[in-house]
Each structure stands twice: as structure tokens, then as C-alpha cells.
Design a protein around this motif. Structure first.
Motif, PDB file in Angstrom:
ATOM      1  N   SER A 102       0.838  -1.206   0.000  1.00 40.60           N
ATOM      2  CA  SER A 102       0.000   0.000   0.000  1.00 40.60           C
ATOM      3  C   SER A 102       0.867   1.248   0.000  1.00 40.60           C
TER       4      SER A 102
ATOM      5  N   ALA B 250      -6.726  -2.784   2.984  1.00 38.76           N
ATOM      6  CA  ALA B 250      -7.131  -1.690   3.877  1.00 38.76           C
ATOM      7  C   ALA B 250      -8.501  -1.943   4.493  1.00 38.76           C
TER       8      ALA B 250
ATOM      9  N   HIS C  51      -6.652   4.014   0.309  1.00 37.41           N
ATOM     10  CA  HIS C  51      -5.537   3.090   0.056  1.00 37.41           C
ATOM     11  C   HIS C  51      -5.257   3.020  -1.453  1.00 37.41           C
TER      12      HIS C  51
END
Length: 292
Positions: free
Chosen positions: A135, A176, A184
Motif C-alpha cells: 500500500s 485496507a 488506500h
């Protein structure tokens, strides 16, 4: 001796399917990520030179039809520079036909190498580093215990590229949860734009019972995204990803919608395909065909 010496669970990127898998470490030097169950109960260690040498000799004798080598496990780049130099030199001596060596490197291990050290590895045949980004959202990275900030990831990616090595990064859809899904996606697209890697591999989170995240989901503290939510996350991520070249893949076995997008030219077409899938006009992969 018969065959290569493998211990524990050995994983490799999908693109290294046709490579000699040379296991030089066991486990992963970080091994704290909440979603990963690969090396649970495995203490990280570097294998003995004698075992590595024997495997190189075996591969030279029996696997000469393969033109690439992948150094496993989770983070071979953490090896001290003299040992990496030694391994790459042995590969070059015993298997001069090898065109490329690849390995996983996390941000910490990349940043521990000076630009000169990375260039020395490149000169000995290292051609590609695989970096798990997961991420671009700092809060998500903290929650999954990645042990690194978006800034450090960008810095690590830059160092790989500047050393003349190819950079392949993986990111995770669904990591996320529901609340931060689009933040995200956006932050990840923006990070990828700055990093400008050669390859992006998009994987979809699959929960494992032996992981912290799996247990959170079990307790109702984490929600897996539905198919349409994952597609929206993928769309948002791709929309915010501006790469000057390279490939954006979502063709991993875990994904519902396999894409192979040549950037930047095929981006618009891919966004249209995702929209079509969201409207139900594109067949998605059935659940039973998905795998880690």
C-alpha cells in the motif's frame, strides 16, 4: 546428492516460474506482516555456503535449459554484501549461460546497500529486485506492520532504479479493509506514479487462519471486500497510477479480473474493461479458481 536442498515453504514471483530457484535464506528477515502466513514459525537464517554451492553445481549439471535464477526466500537482499558477491560470482562461474538473477528485497535491505553496492551486484548478473509495497497509504502500512513508511518505500524504489536494476513491485487489493479502501487505492496509485517501476503486480488479499489479519477477520474486526468493491479499488488505483512505461498486471491467481496493461498507452482501455466488469458485462474468475 539428489536434487536441490529446499527447506520450509519456498515462494517465488509468478514471473520466475521458468527460473532455477536457488534458496539462499530460509524465511523472511522481517516476518511481522499481519497478512502473511508464509514463514510463520520459521526463524530467519542464511544457508551455509557449502549447501548453496552444491545447489549451484546441481543446477549447472541438470538445469542448464533454464536461463534465469531466482534467489529465495523472503528477502535474499539482506545478505551481507560479500556473501551476495560470492553467490553471484559462483552462479556466473558455474552457469555462464544465465541471463538474469532476481530476488526479493524489502525497503530496509535495499536502503542498507549503498548505490555502489547495488551496482556491483548488477555487474555480477543481478537484474531485477521484487519489492512488496502492499500500500502507499502510511496508515495502512502501519496497521499491517510493514515496518516502513511510504517515503522509505519510494526511496528504496529509486535506489534500485538508479543502480540500473529492474524494479517489480506488488500491491494488495483489499488490504485496507472496507473503511479505507479508496484512500488506500489512491495513495497506492500516487506512490506508484512517483516510484515509476518497470512492473506492478496487483494481488488480492486472501485471508489465512494462521495470520493476525485472519484472526481479526474471524473476530469481526476486519472486513473482506466484495467482488465489486475490489474492482472499484482496482479502478481507483489504476486511475491514479501514472507510469512512463512498463506493465501493470492483475493476472495473479488471487485476482478476479486478470489484466495486463502496457503503460501508459493501454490504461484507458483497461479502465473501460473494469467499468464493463462492474456493470456485469465481463466474466470474472470463479472463486474455486483463485489461489495464493
Amino acid at each position: 546428492m539428489d536434487g536441490m536442498h529446499y527447506e520450509g515453504m519456498v515462494i517465488r514471483p509468478p514471473s520466475e516460474a521458468e527460473s532455477v530457484i536457488l534458496q539462499v535464506t530460509v524465511g523472511c528477515s522481517h516476518n511481522k506482516c499481519t497478512f502473511c502466513g508464509t514463514y510463520k514459525g520459521e526463524r530467519f537464517r542464511i544457508k551455509d555456503d557449502a549447501v548453496i554451492d552444491a545447489d549451484i553445481r546441481y543446477a549447472a549439471r541438470h538445469l542448464s535449459f533454464l536461463k534465469r535464477v531466482f534467489l529465495a526466500d523472503g528477502d535474499a537482499l539482506i545478505l551481507p554484501q560479500p556473501r551476495l558477491i560470492r553467490i553471484l560470482s559462483r552462479i556466473r562461474e558455474e552457469m555462464p549461460w544465465i541471463r538474469r538473477v532476481g530476488l526479493y528485497g524489502n525497503a530496509k535491505s535495499i536502503l542498507r546497500k549503498s548505490p555502489e553496492e547495488l551496482e556491483a551486484l548488477r555487474d555480477l548478473g543481478l537484474g531485477i529486485v521484487y519489492l512488496g509495497v502492499e500500500s502507499g497509504d502510511g496508515q495502512v502500512l502501519q496497521e499491517i506492520k510493514k515496518g516502513v513508511s511510504p517515503e522509505r518505500l519510494i526511496e528504496a524504489g529509486r535506489r534500485v532504479r538508479e543502480a540500473g536494476l529492474k524494479l517489480s513491485v506488488t500491491v494488495l487489493l483489499g488490504i485496507a479493509g472496507r473503511e479505507r479502501s479508496l484512500e488506500h487505492a489512491r495513495a497506492t496509485g500516487e506512490l506508484l506514479s512517483v516510484m515509476d517501476p518497470n512492473y506492478v503486480g496487483v494481488l488480492t488479499l486472501m485471508l489465512l487462519p494462521n495470520t493476525e489479519l485472519g484472526q481479526k477477520a474471524e473476530a469481526g474486526e476486519f472486513e473482506l471486500l466484495s467482488q465489486p468493491e475490489l474492482l472499484r479499488e482496482l479502478r481507483e488505483m489504476l486511475y491514479f497510477t501514472r507510469m512512463t512505461r512498463g506493465l501493470f498486471f492483475s493476472n495473479h491467481a488471487s485476482n478476479y479480473l486478470p489484466l495486463k496493461v502496457r503503460m501508459p498507452n493501454e490504461k484507458e482501455k483497461a479502465l473501460t474493461t473494469i467499468d464493463e466488469a462492474l456493470q456485469g458485462n465481463v466474466r470474472l474468475k470463479p472463486e474455486w479458481l483463485r489461489a495464493l
